[in-house]
Design an enzyme around this catalytic site. Sequence first.
Site, PDB file in Angstrom:
ATOM      1  N   HIS A 156       0.804  -1.236   0.000  1.00 33.87           N
ATOM      2  CA  HIS A 156       0.000   0.000   0.000  1.00 33.87           C
ATOM      3  C   HIS A 156       0.829   1.274   0.000  1.00 33.87           C
ATOM      4  O   HIS A 156       0.278   2.363  -0.082  1.00 33.87           O
ATOM      5  CB  HIS A 156      -0.917   0.028   1.219  1.00 33.87           C
ATOM      6  CG  HIS A 156      -0.172   0.370   2.486  1.00 33.87           C
ATOM      7  ND1 HIS A 156       0.604  -0.545   3.152  1.00 33.87           N
ATOM      8  CD2 HIS A 156      -0.045   1.529   3.172  1.00 33.87           C
ATOM      9  CE1 HIS A 156       1.145   0.025   4.204  1.00 33.87           C
ATOM     10  NE2 HIS A 156       0.779   1.290   4.248  1.00 33.87           N
TER      11      HIS A 156
HETATM   12  C1  UD1 Z   1      -1.916   6.069   5.283  1.00 36.35           C
HETATM   13  C2  UD1 Z   1      -0.593   6.630   5.767  1.00 36.35           C
HETATM   14  C3  UD1 Z   1       0.485   5.570   5.693  1.00 36.35           C
HETATM   15  C4  UD1 Z   1       0.057   4.318   6.420  1.00 36.35           C
HETATM   16  C5  UD1 Z   1      -1.289   3.851   5.921  1.00 36.35           C
HETATM   17  C6  UD1 Z   1      -1.775   2.691   6.738  1.00 36.35           C
HETATM   18  C7  UD1 Z   1      -0.097   9.030   5.400  1.00 36.35           C
HETATM   19  C8  UD1 Z   1       0.584   9.997   4.524  1.00 36.35           C
HETATM   20  N1  UD1 Z   1      -0.162   7.758   4.949  1.00 36.35           N
HETATM   21  O1  UD1 Z   1      -1.743   5.714   3.917  1.00 36.35           O
HETATM   22  O2  UD1 Z   1       1.665   6.061   6.282  1.00 36.35           O
HETATM   23  O3  UD1 Z   1       1.022   3.314   6.244  1.00 36.35           O
HETATM   24  O4  UD1 Z   1      -2.243   4.915   6.036  1.00 36.35           O
HETATM   25  O5  UD1 Z   1      -2.712   1.923   6.046  1.00 36.35           O
HETATM   26  O6  UD1 Z   1      -0.563   9.373   6.450  1.00 36.35           O
HETATM   27  N2  UD1 Z   1      -9.191   4.879   1.435  1.00 36.35           N
HETATM   28  C9  UD1 Z   1     -10.405   4.231   1.548  1.00 36.35           C
HETATM   29  N3  UD1 Z   1     -10.875   4.004   2.811  1.00 36.35           N
HETATM   30  C10 UD1 Z   1     -10.239   4.359   3.910  1.00 36.35           C
HETATM   31  C11 UD1 Z   1      -9.007   5.025   3.789  1.00 36.35           C
HETATM   32  C12 UD1 Z   1      -8.486   5.277   2.544  1.00 36.35           C
HETATM   33  O7  UD1 Z   1     -11.034   3.879   0.562  1.00 36.35           O
HETATM   34  O8  UD1 Z   1     -10.731   4.102   5.012  1.00 36.35           O
HETATM   35  C13 UD1 Z   1      -8.616   5.089   0.089  1.00 36.35           C
HETATM   36  C14 UD1 Z   1      -8.923   6.443  -0.493  1.00 36.35           C
HETATM   37  O9  UD1 Z   1      -9.074   6.296  -1.877  1.00 36.35           O
HETATM   38  C15 UD1 Z   1      -7.645   7.224  -0.231  1.00 36.35           C
HETATM   39  C16 UD1 Z   1      -6.565   6.153  -0.295  1.00 36.35           C
HETATM   40  O10 UD1 Z   1      -7.193   4.992   0.187  1.00 36.35           O
HETATM   41  O11 UD1 Z   1      -7.458   8.244  -1.145  1.00 36.35           O
HETATM   42  C17 UD1 Z   1      -5.352   6.480   0.511  1.00 36.35           C
HETATM   43  O12 UD1 Z   1      -5.681   6.820   1.856  1.00 36.35           O
HETATM   44  P1  UD1 Z   1      -4.712   7.788   2.735  1.00 36.35           P
HETATM   45  O13 UD1 Z   1      -5.211   7.887   4.131  1.00 36.35           O
HETATM   46  O14 UD1 Z   1      -4.451   9.054   1.997  1.00 36.35           O
HETATM   47  O15 UD1 Z   1      -3.354   7.074   2.720  1.00 36.35           O
HETATM   48  P2  UD1 Z   1      -2.989   5.570   2.951  1.00 36.35           P
HETATM   49  O16 UD1 Z   1      -2.443   5.034   1.673  1.00 36.35           O
HETATM   50  O17 UD1 Z   1      -4.108   4.854   3.594  1.00 36.35           O
HETATM   51  N1  UDP Z   2      -3.683  -5.492   8.840  1.00 41.11           N
HETATM   52  C1  UDP Z   2      -4.953  -6.007   9.061  1.00 41.11           C
HETATM   53  N2  UDP Z   2      -5.672  -6.464   7.994  1.00 41.11           N
HETATM   54  C2  UDP Z   2      -5.184  -6.454   6.720  1.00 41.11           C
HETATM   55  C3  UDP Z   2      -3.889  -5.938   6.513  1.00 41.11           C
HETATM   56  C4  UDP Z   2      -3.153  -5.462   7.594  1.00 41.11           C
HETATM   57  O1  UDP Z   2      -5.412  -6.046  10.198  1.00 41.11           O
HETATM   58  O2  UDP Z   2      -5.901  -6.884   5.803  1.00 41.11           O
HETATM   59  C5  UDP Z   2      -2.930  -4.952   9.986  1.00 41.11           C
HETATM   60  C6  UDP Z   2      -1.623  -5.634  10.291  1.00 41.11           C
HETATM   61  O3  UDP Z   2      -1.816  -6.670  11.219  1.00 41.11           O
HETATM   62  C7  UDP Z   2      -0.756  -4.510  10.863  1.00 41.11           C
HETATM   63  C8  UDP Z   2      -1.359  -3.259  10.290  1.00 41.11           C
HETATM   64  O4  UDP Z   2      -2.583  -3.628   9.660  1.00 41.11           O
HETATM   65  O5  UDP Z   2      -0.895  -4.438  12.281  1.00 41.11           O
HETATM   66  C9  UDP Z   2      -0.442  -2.632   9.282  1.00 41.11           C
HETATM   67  O6  UDP Z   2      -1.078  -1.567   8.675  1.00 41.11           O
HETATM   68  P1  UDP Z   2      -0.648  -1.003   7.276  1.00 41.11           P
HETATM   69  O7  UDP Z   2       0.076  -2.038   6.523  1.00 41.11           O
HETATM   70  O8  UDP Z   2      -1.882  -0.435   6.664  1.00 41.11           O
HETATM   71  O9  UDP Z   2       0.260   0.238   7.647  1.00 41.11           O
HETATM   72  P2  UDP Z   2       1.786   0.420   8.093  1.00 41.11           P
HETATM   73  O10 UDP Z   2       2.079  -0.483   9.214  1.00 41.11           O
HETATM   74  O11 UDP Z   2       2.642   0.161   6.883  1.00 41.11           O
HETATM   75  O12 UDP Z   2       1.860   1.860   8.450  1.00 41.11           O
END
Ligand code: UD1
Ligand code: UDP
Length: 373
Positions: free
Chosen positions: A224
């Site tokens: 992601h």
């Molecule tokens: C964010 C964090 C990243 C973290 C990740 C965990 C920042 C800059 N990024 O990235 O560090 O590792 O969360 O998962 O803070 N979306 C949905 N539903 C949701 C949330 C997001 O559909 O509940 C979709 C939307 O299209 C959105 C995209 O995901 O535009 C990205 O979401 P965003 O919160 O901007 O960043 P993440 O990639 O989730």
């Molecule tokens: N995770 C989850 N379900 C999923 C994928 C990940 O519960 O389908 C959990 C995982 O156990 C970990 C956390 O999400 O604790 C990691 O989040 P993510 O990879 O979104 O973000 P990051 O850790 O890279 O910031």
Amino acid sequence: MDDGGVIGKMLHMSPAIPSKMKLGIVLGTRPEIIKMAPVVRECQRRRMDFFVLHTGQHYSYSMDKVFFNDLELPGAEHNLEVGSGTHGVQTGKILSGTEKVFMDERPNVVLVQGDTNTVMAAALSATKLGIKVGHVEAGLRSFDRSMPEEINRIIADHISDYLFAPTEASRRYLADEGITNGVFVTGNTIVDAVFQAKDIAARRSNVLNDLGLRPKDYILATAHRAENVDNRTRLEGMIEGMRKAGDELGMEVLFPMHPRTVGRVKEFDLSLDGIRVIEPVGFLDFLSLESNAGLILSDSGGVQEEACILGIPCVTLRDNTERPETIEVGANMLAGAEPQKILSAAKAMAGRQGWENPFGDGTASRQILDAII
Ligand code: UD1
Ligand code: UDP
């Protein structure tokens, strides 16, 4: 506040001396909910005066509410519902929204966790109001400033009063930047979270049966990171690498796909043939999938840590990591986003086992609250 669930009972609810301090716990995304859960539990156990502020950066059921259910967390007292947006828009909304809540609630200390936009903006608004900030998971560095997370964690570290470093290496990174006051090496709260939920996951999660998977017979994949999935070449390379690794090792590839990645796969019109894609799953199911996987391929920070804690070999689909401890103990290998490199690393890592978990003994949340009280 409900504290009578399975996890609460497991933590032996005992009366604790009430503290006069008021704590604000900020979270906004999936990993923050998971890694703050043990801190919330510990606040409940100590009968502390605290509130949870959810920024709403993540909001889909499978990225948000499922974790409150799985981890038996009380609902957040405040939800800013900021949703998705560009960095400026999202950060700006979190900055003004958290400021308003902090002005109303007047906590003595605000705790943030990790490196998201939620963390950076909430830390900034709190410190400008003269409220002390505690950064959980401080001192991580990828030394790659093209990652939004690197900018967020550097800013958060430099404006925090309490820095909860998971390892001695993180403490050293902070010292290298001149940050030596208020630093506590506590381990990572993900160990607390995994220890608290692992047995419950083994008992309650039916995900292997539901998906028809056999232990050690599949590869679990996630991806992601913006620098990976927003880049067509890298995303295509990672998917091809997953496919090759699955073919070569004779394992099915299961890919619970983050919504950002779902969007990019559609936008770039990429083929997912040979990969089994499912919706993201809750924490108990994900822990169960991780614990039983033959190999994990991921660009996630939290997943690298969990694989290492659970004793499952991991290949990281990035060129760098802010979790070098996982590589040093032999649990993880960097492979970037090229298919051939991913395949070689998958072959090298499959079957590896027997390292020590470098992220602490599962008492990080207790140590964090001891330090701020
Ligand atoms: C964010 C964090 C990243 C973290 C990740 C965990 C920042 C800059 N990024 O990235 O560090 O590792 O969360 O998962 O803070 N979306 C949905 N539903 C949701 C949330 C997001 O559909 O509940 C979709 C939307 O299209 C959105 C995209 O995901 O535009 C990205 O979401 P965003 O919160 O901007 O960043 P993440 O990639 O989730
Ligand atoms: N995770 C989850 N379900 C999923 C994928 C990940 O519960 O389908 C959990 C995982 O156990 C970990 C956390 O999400 O604790 C990691 O989040 P993510 O990879 O979104 O973000 P990051 O850790 O890279 O910031």
